[in-house]
Design a protein around this motif. Structure first.
Motif, PDB file in Angstrom:
ATOM      1  N   PRO A  82       2.233  -2.609  -7.073  1.00 16.16           N
ATOM      2  CA  PRO A  82       2.267  -1.293  -6.423  1.00 16.16           C
ATOM      3  C   PRO A  82       3.332  -0.374  -6.994  1.00 16.16           C
ATOM      4  O   PRO A  82       3.371   0.805  -6.651  1.00 16.16           O
ATOM      5  N   HIS A 137       6.378   0.079 -10.573  1.00 18.80           N
ATOM      6  CA  HIS A 137       6.442  -0.125 -12.029  1.00 18.80           C
ATOM      7  C   HIS A 137       7.632  -0.941 -12.529  1.00 18.80           C
ATOM      8  O   HIS A 137       7.738  -1.176 -13.724  1.00 18.80           O
ATOM      9  N   GLN A 172       4.461   5.496  -5.430  1.00 13.84           N
ATOM     10  CA  GLN A 172       4.591   5.423  -6.895  1.00 13.84           C
ATOM     11  C   GLN A 172       3.586   6.338  -7.597  1.00 13.84           C
ATOM     12  O   GLN A 172       3.913   6.954  -8.627  1.00 13.84           O
ATOM     13  N   ALA A 173       2.380   6.463  -7.018  1.00 11.58           N
ATOM     14  CA  ALA A 173       1.325   7.268  -7.675  1.00 11.58           C
ATOM     15  C   ALA A 173       1.829   8.705  -7.856  1.00 11.58           C
ATOM     16  O   ALA A 173       2.299   9.330  -6.923  1.00 11.58           O
ATOM     17  N   GLY A 174       1.761   9.190  -9.038  1.00 10.95           N
ATOM     18  CA  GLY A 174       2.136  10.582  -9.278  1.00 10.95           C
ATOM     19  C   GLY A 174       3.610  10.790  -9.567  1.00 10.95           C
ATOM     20  O   GLY A 174       4.019  11.901  -9.897  1.00 10.95           O
ATOM     21  N   HIS A 229      -2.053  -6.614  -8.641  1.00 10.76           N
ATOM     22  CA  HIS A 229      -2.102  -5.146  -8.506  1.00 10.76           C
ATOM     23  C   HIS A 229      -0.698  -4.643  -8.184  1.00 10.76           C
ATOM     24  O   HIS A 229      -0.417  -4.314  -7.026  1.00 10.76           O
ATOM     25  N   ALA A 285       2.614   1.758  -3.280  1.00 12.47           N
ATOM     26  CA  ALA A 285       1.667   2.251  -4.292  1.00 12.47           C
ATOM     27  C   ALA A 285       1.402   3.747  -4.094  1.00 12.47           C
ATOM     28  O   ALA A 285       1.352   4.507  -5.062  1.00 12.47           O
ATOM     29  N   GLN A 286       1.281   4.165  -2.827  1.00  7.45           N
ATOM     30  CA  GLN A 286       1.084   5.610  -2.559  1.00  7.45           C
ATOM     31  C   GLN A 286       2.270   6.412  -3.068  1.00  7.45           C
ATOM     32  O   GLN A 286       2.114   7.478  -3.646  1.00  7.45           O
ATOM     33  N   ASP A 307       0.826  -1.223   0.000  1.00 10.11           N
ATOM     34  CA  ASP A 307       0.000   0.000   0.000  1.00 10.11           C
ATOM     35  C   ASP A 307       0.856   1.268   0.000  1.00 10.11           C
ATOM     36  O   ASP A 307       0.570   2.227  -0.708  1.00 10.11           O
TER      37      ASP A 307
END
Ligand SMILES: O=C(O)CCC(=O)C1=CC=C[C@@H](O)[C@@H]1C(=O)O
Ligand SMILES: [Mg+2]
Length: 325
Positions: free
Chosen positions: A220, A222, A195-197, A218, A192-193, A189
Motif C-alpha cells: 500500500p 512505497h 500514497q496514491a497521487g 499489494h 494506499a489511498q 486500504d
C-alpha cells in the motif's frame, strides 16, 4: 567454539531530549554482549529495547545475540559483516540523513550545521503540534532551503485519516523526500489511498504488524524502514528486505538510537541490502557518551569500519558508561 559470554549493562544520557509524537527519550539503557571463542576472537552484540517504538526486550536481546554470533562468523570468514551478509564486494560508505528533531523546536543553528556538513536529506519529526501549524513552519523552512535539499518527515503514527490527508496534501508542494508512519491506526486500504497521487514515498516503520503476505502482494506504500532490533536480528531483516525488493518496495535502514555497537550492526545491514539509499544512521551525535567508537560521518556519508566482522571496539573509558545497577 564459544568459551565465554558476558553481558555488560550501560546507561547513556542523550545530549538533548529526542522528541517525537510518542513522547521523549532522555537516555538509552542497554547491555552489550561479548562472546569469546577458542580462537581468541570477540563477537559483540547490543541489546537496547525501546518499547515505545515497538522494540521489546526479547527482540532486542535476539538482535544482540545474533549480532555477536554473526560478528564471529564474519571475522572467521575474513569478511566485513555486510560483505558476508550480501555476498557482494565490501562497501566503503553510505549516504545518511541528518536528524534535526521536531519541526516546532528546529533551531537555525542546527539547520545551518546540517547544511554546512553537506547533508542532502534532513529528517524532521512532525505530528507534535496541529497539522496547520507544522505545515506553516515547514513552508517557512522550505522557502529558505537550497534547491537540492529534501526533507524526510516522520509523524510516528500521530494523525487521524483526515489529518493525514490535510498534511500530505499540503506537502505535495514542498521538497519532501518521504514521510514515515502518517496514521495513528494504519490499515493497508487507507495507506494506499494516501500514497496514491503523492509524488514521494510513504514509509512503514513501527507498524510492522502489517508486514503480511498480502502486504507484499499489494504494497500500500512505497518504502519500508528497517530497524533490525525490532525484527529480532539482521537475518530476519535481510529476509524482509528481500521480500520488499521482490514487491518493488524501497528499503532504508535506521538505527533505534543504539550505542555505537548496535549502530554498526544497522550500518552493516544497510550496506548489505541498499548501499545506494539514504539511511537513518546519523544518531550517534545525539548520545552524550557511547560504548565504543561510532562510525565516522563525513560529507553526509557514514564510513564503515575497514576490518572484518562488525567492527566494534569497546571504548577505553567504558567504565564511565557502565550501569551501576
Ligand atoms: O531515521 C533516523 O534518521 C534516525 C532514527 C529515528 O529517527 C528513530 C529512531 C528511534 C525511534 C524513532 O524516534 C525514530 C523513528 O521512528 O524512525
Ligand atoms: Mg520512523
Amino acid at each position: 567454539m564459544i568459551i565465554a559470554a558476558d553481558w555488560l549493562p550501560y546507561v547513556l544520557p542523550l545530549q538533548r531530549p529526542w522528541q517525537t509524537s510518542q513522547g521523549q527519550v532522555l537516555e538509552r539503557r542497554g547491555k552489550l554482549l561479548c562472546l569469546r571463542n577458542d580462537r581468541s576472537l570477540s563477537g559483540w552484540g547490543d541489546c537496547a529495547p525501546l518499547p515505545e517504538f515497538g522494540i521489546d526486550e526479547p527482540a532486542a536481546r535476539a538482535f544482540a545475540e545474533e549480532m555477536a554470533h554473526l560478528d564471529l562468523v564474519a571475522q572467521s570468514a575474513g569478511l566485513p559483516l555486510h560483505a558476508w551478509l550480501s555476498g557482494d564486494p565490501a562497501v566503503a560508505s553510505l549516504a545518511v540523513n541528518s536528524n534535526l528533531g521536531a519541526i516546532s523546536g528546529l533551531s537555525e543553528g542546527a539547520l545551518q550545521a546540517s547544511l554546512d556538513a553537506g547533508f542532502q536529506v534532513l529528517k524532521i519529526k512532525v505530528g507534535l503540534a496541529a497539522p496547520a501549524e507544522e505545515i506553516a513552519r515547514l513552508r517557512e523552512l522550505a522557502a529558505g532551503l537550497p534547491a537540492t535539499i529534501k526533507l524526510r518527515l516522520d509523524a510516528n503514527a500521530a494523525w487521524s485519516l483526515p489529518e493525514a490527508r490535510q498534511f500530505l496534501q499540503a506537502c505535495t508542494t514542498l521538497p519532501i523526500e518521504g514521510i514515515e508512519e502518517p496514521l495513528r491506526h494504519p490499515v493497508p486500504d487507507e495507506l494506499a489511498q494516501l500514497q496514491a497521487g503523492l509524488p514521494f514515498p510513504l514509509a512503514l516503520d513501527e507498524s510492522c504488524h502489517l508486514l503480511t503476505p498480502a502486504f507484499f502482494r499489494h504494497p500500500p506504500l512505497h518504502r519500508l524502514v528497517l530497524k533490525p532490533a525490532r525484527h529480532g536480528g539482521l537475518l530476519k531483516s535481510m529476509e524482509i528486505a528481500l521480500r520488499a525488493r521482490a514487491a518493488g518496495l524501497e528499503c532504508i535502514v535506521t538505527s533505534s538510537l543504539e550505542s555505537s555497537c548496535g549502530l554498526l550492526a544497522c550500518a552493516q545491514l544497510a550496506a548489505a541490502i541498499a548501499p545506494n539509499s539514504v539511511h537513518g544512521l546519523g544518531t550517534a551525535e545525539w548520545l552524550a557518551a557511547d560504548t565504543g567508537q561510532a562510525p565516522r560521518i563525513s560529507g553526509a556519508r557514514l564510513y564503515l569500519p575497514e576490518g572484518n566482522g562488525l567492527g566494534f571496539v569497546l571504548a577505553e573509558n567504558w567504565t564511565k558508561v557502565q550501569d551501576p545497577g
